[in-house]
Scaffold this motif. Structure first.
Motif, mmCIF file in Angstrom:
data_model
loop_
_atom_site.group_PDB
_atom_site.id
_atom_site.type_symbol
_atom_site.label_atom_id
_atom_site.label_comp_id
_atom_site.label_asym_id
_atom_site.label_seq_id
_atom_site.Cartn_x
_atom_site.Cartn_y
_atom_site.Cartn_z
ATOM 1 N N SER A 28 6.073 4.266 7.898
ATOM 2 C CA SER A 28 5.052 4.538 6.887
ATOM 3 C C SER A 28 4.729 6.024 6.802
ATOM 4 O O SER A 28 3.937 6.443 5.956
ATOM 5 C CB SER A 28 3.773 3.753 7.203
ATOM 6 N N LEU A 62 5.261 -1.835 12.044
ATOM 7 C CA LEU A 62 3.997 -1.584 11.359
ATOM 8 C C LEU A 62 2.866 -2.313 12.074
ATOM 9 O O LEU A 62 3.103 -3.302 12.771
ATOM 10 C CB LEU A 62 4.052 -2.062 9.903
ATOM 11 N N SER A 112 -1.322 -3.745 11.376
ATOM 12 C CA SER A 112 -2.364 -3.974 10.382
ATOM 13 C C SER A 112 -3.303 -2.777 10.382
ATOM 14 O O SER A 112 -3.625 -2.219 11.438
ATOM 15 C CB SER A 112 -3.142 -5.251 10.698
ATOM 16 N N LYS A 113 -3.746 -2.369 9.211
ATOM 17 C CA LYS A 113 -4.560 -1.159 9.112
ATOM 18 C C LYS A 113 -5.524 -1.271 7.943
ATOM 19 O O LYS A 113 -5.129 -1.660 6.838
ATOM 20 C CB LYS A 113 -3.652 0.065 8.934
ATOM 21 N N LYS A 132 -5.528 -4.406 5.902
ATOM 22 C CA LYS A 132 -4.289 -4.788 5.228
ATOM 23 C C LYS A 132 -3.272 -5.282 6.255
ATOM 24 O O LYS A 132 -3.080 -4.662 7.301
ATOM 25 C CB LYS A 132 -3.713 -3.608 4.438
ATOM 26 N N GLU A 168 1.318 -6.481 3.368
ATOM 27 C CA GLU A 168 0.654 -5.720 2.306
ATOM 28 C C GLU A 168 0.986 -4.237 2.422
ATOM 29 O O GLU A 168 1.199 -3.563 1.400
ATOM 30 C CB GLU A 168 -0.858 -5.932 2.387
ATOM 31 N N ARG A 169 1.030 -3.726 3.631
ATOM 32 C CA ARG A 169 1.364 -2.318 3.825
ATOM 33 C C ARG A 169 2.809 -2.039 3.401
ATOM 34 O O ARG A 169 3.094 -0.998 2.804
ATOM 35 C CB ARG A 169 1.160 -1.916 5.284
ATOM 36 N N GLN A 184 2.941 -1.783 -0.309
ATOM 37 C CA GLN A 184 2.446 -0.482 -0.760
ATOM 38 C C GLN A 184 3.511 0.591 -0.618
ATOM 39 O O GLN A 184 3.654 1.463 -1.482
ATOM 40 C CB GLN A 184 1.201 -0.090 0.042
#
Length: 511
Positions: free
Chosen positions: A19, A44, A46-47, A50, A54-55, A58
């Motif tokens: 990311s 990844l 969760s942040k 999200k 979902e990340r 994006q």
């Protein structure tokens, strides 16, 4: 010997930091130019509420993937998110995900890191050193690993003026550093940080330096590994298109803050030579170096490659500031706080006087107007961030280094003819004239406006010039009023000033 694209055919790749800036450019290039690559697993977490799915969505929606979507949109289906966190032990992986990676991954690209210069020592070591240990441990377990790629930085040995493509002696023991970060109280760590990381200037360079020794100690003789050291990574040169960026690091932040009128003065040495490298050239180096390691590599050697300009196009930070001033006229932003007029000084008291006069006082005034208008004040907060950033970067803006990059450019000689256009690296790419450097910064500034600030740059350029001219007139009027007021105070209080001047003169005479 297979071509670069053929080498990646069918190979599954694990990317940490997917990311991040380099991670996204790497993934896009790999999918577009090596279409037969296998799955790309992206670590990844969760942040901000999200999920990892979902990340990932994006990330896929970012403009950098637009070219890929036009040519091969199905390639994005190869991106598979893996729930994990580089700051956690065992990378926070579930048993199922860890087994999946151990059995299926062929290449690991470790780009995850905190790049903040002001991180606490505990956090910098936890993410950049222990996180590297955890990903290397996973790499040693992977059954069919071809290459492990670690992204470091050319600035992890700033105690030397000439930095070569090799691993230097450690500044501390990385095992002890991890133990200290895990067991010692954070307040105590913060108190001892400056002494512990010396002679390196901040926790980032210190932690990245130790992470190289994690790779060397754990990989040498066990798995093929390489270290890539980019300098300051800036917007893309041409691939997939010019000007892509998603952060304000390096010259980009300087040009944007100055172009917006919020940055008026910078503390640094105008003659210090700065090194920056377009992100797409770093990614080419990563892909080619990985291919080379798999084809000709030796487990007993950890190759180091510099992604840097070195002496191809030396540019002084003072010249960057001047180009920024020229860019104000050539391509102004659509939304400007005040007429841009920024400069650099190496004199600390001159810097602080200018900060008070041109940063703090105007910021307090503008925030007062925002409060009266019922809006949230923000200018003082912005100026505080700019000041902190300048203090943190002062060391790098006052010093120069030479980064040897012979090994990196020598890779071009090992590429096959069909690979040179897509993956080739050449000194000619970075041997730019001043006009070419100006055009590069211009595209980077436009990219920052479009992709970071979300400004409709092309459609507002004419209006931007009009707005710039209006602000120029207002700036001149304000300066006339200000200096006229100062002159008025001086002339009307001349006798008072003369009295204190005489007293000071007598005091010095009697010393």
């Amino acid at each position: 010997m297979t071509s670069v694209a053929a080498f990646y055919e069918g190979k599954n790749v694990l990317v940490t930091g997917g990311s991040g800036f380099i991670g996204k450019v790497f993934i896009e290039k790999l999918l577009r130019c090596c279409p037969e690559v296998g799955n790309i697993y992206i670590l990844l977490r969760s942040k901000k509420g999200k999920s990892i799915q979902e990340r990932l969505s994006q990330i896929k929606d970012l403009p950098i993937f637009d070219v890929l979507k036009k040519s091969n949109s199905a390639a994005l289906n190869k991106l598979i998110p893996i729930n994990g966190d580089g700051a956690e032990l065992q990378l926070g992986l579930s048993d199922e995900d860890r087994e999946l990676l151990v059995n299926n991954v062929h290449i690991i690209v470790h780009t995850a890191a905190s790049v903040r210069f002001d991180d606490s020592l505990k956090y910098a070591i936890t993410l950049n050193v222990r996180g590297t240990r955890e990903i290397v441990q996973l790499a040693t377990e992977v059954k069919n690993l071809s290459v492990f790629v670690h992204i470091s930085t050319t600035y992890c040995n700033t105690d030397r003026s000439l930095i070569e493509e090799k691993i230097y002696p450690a500044h501390a023991d990385w095992r002890e550093a991890i133990e200290i970060a895990e067991t010692v109280d954070e307040e105590i760590l913060n108190a001892m940080a400056c002494k512990y990381i010396s002679p390196l200037p901040n926790t980032y360079t210190f932690a990245k330096s130790l992470s190289e020794h994690v790779v060397e100690d754990m990989c040498k003789g066990r798995i093929p590994a390489i270290i890539i050291r980019p300098s300051v990574v800036v917007s893309t040169l041409e691939d997939p298109f010019p000007g892509w960026n998603d952060n304000f690091n390096g010259p980009t932040g300087l040009l944007v803050a100055g172009g917006k009128g919020v940055l008026r003065t910078v503390l640094g040495h105008p003659k210090s030579v700065q090194d920056f490298i377009p992100a797409d050239l770093v990614v080419k180096l990563m892909l080619v170096a990985t291919w080379q390691k798999a084809q000709f590599g030796d487990k007993n050697e950890i190759e180091v490659y510099h992604g840097s300009k070195n002496e191809c196009t030396p540019i002084k930070i003072g010249e960057v500031v001047k180009m920024g001033a020229d860019l104000v006229q050539d391509s102004p932003f659509s939304q400007i706080l005040w007429y841009p007029n920024f400069s650099m000084t190496s004199c600390w008291y001159n810097y602080y006087i200018q900060v008070i006069l041109f940063h703090i006082i105007p910021a307090i005034f503008l925030d007062s107007l925002l409060r009266l208008a019922g809006k949230k004040p923000m200018i003082v907060k912005i100026q505080r961030k700019i000041y902190i950033a300048n203090v943190i970067l002062e060391y790098f803006l006052k010093h120069s280094w030479k980064f040897d990059n012979k090994k990196s450019f020598s890779l071009i000689n090992k590429l096959q003819k069909e690979d040179k256009e897509t993956f080739g690296l050449s000194e000619n790419i970075l041997s730019w004239s001043n006009s070419q450097i100006f055009e590069f910064f211009k595209k980077g500034k436009i990219g920052a406006a479009m992709y970071i600030l979300k400004e409709d740059f092309d459609h507002t350029r004419k209006e931007s010039r009009k707005n710039l001219h209006r602000l120029w007139i207002l700036d001149r009027i304000t300066k006339v009023i200000f200096y006229g007021f100062v002159l008025y105070l001086f002339t009307t209080n001349y006798h008072v000033l003369k009295y204190y001047y005489n007293r000071l003169e007598n005091y010095i005479t009697n010393l």
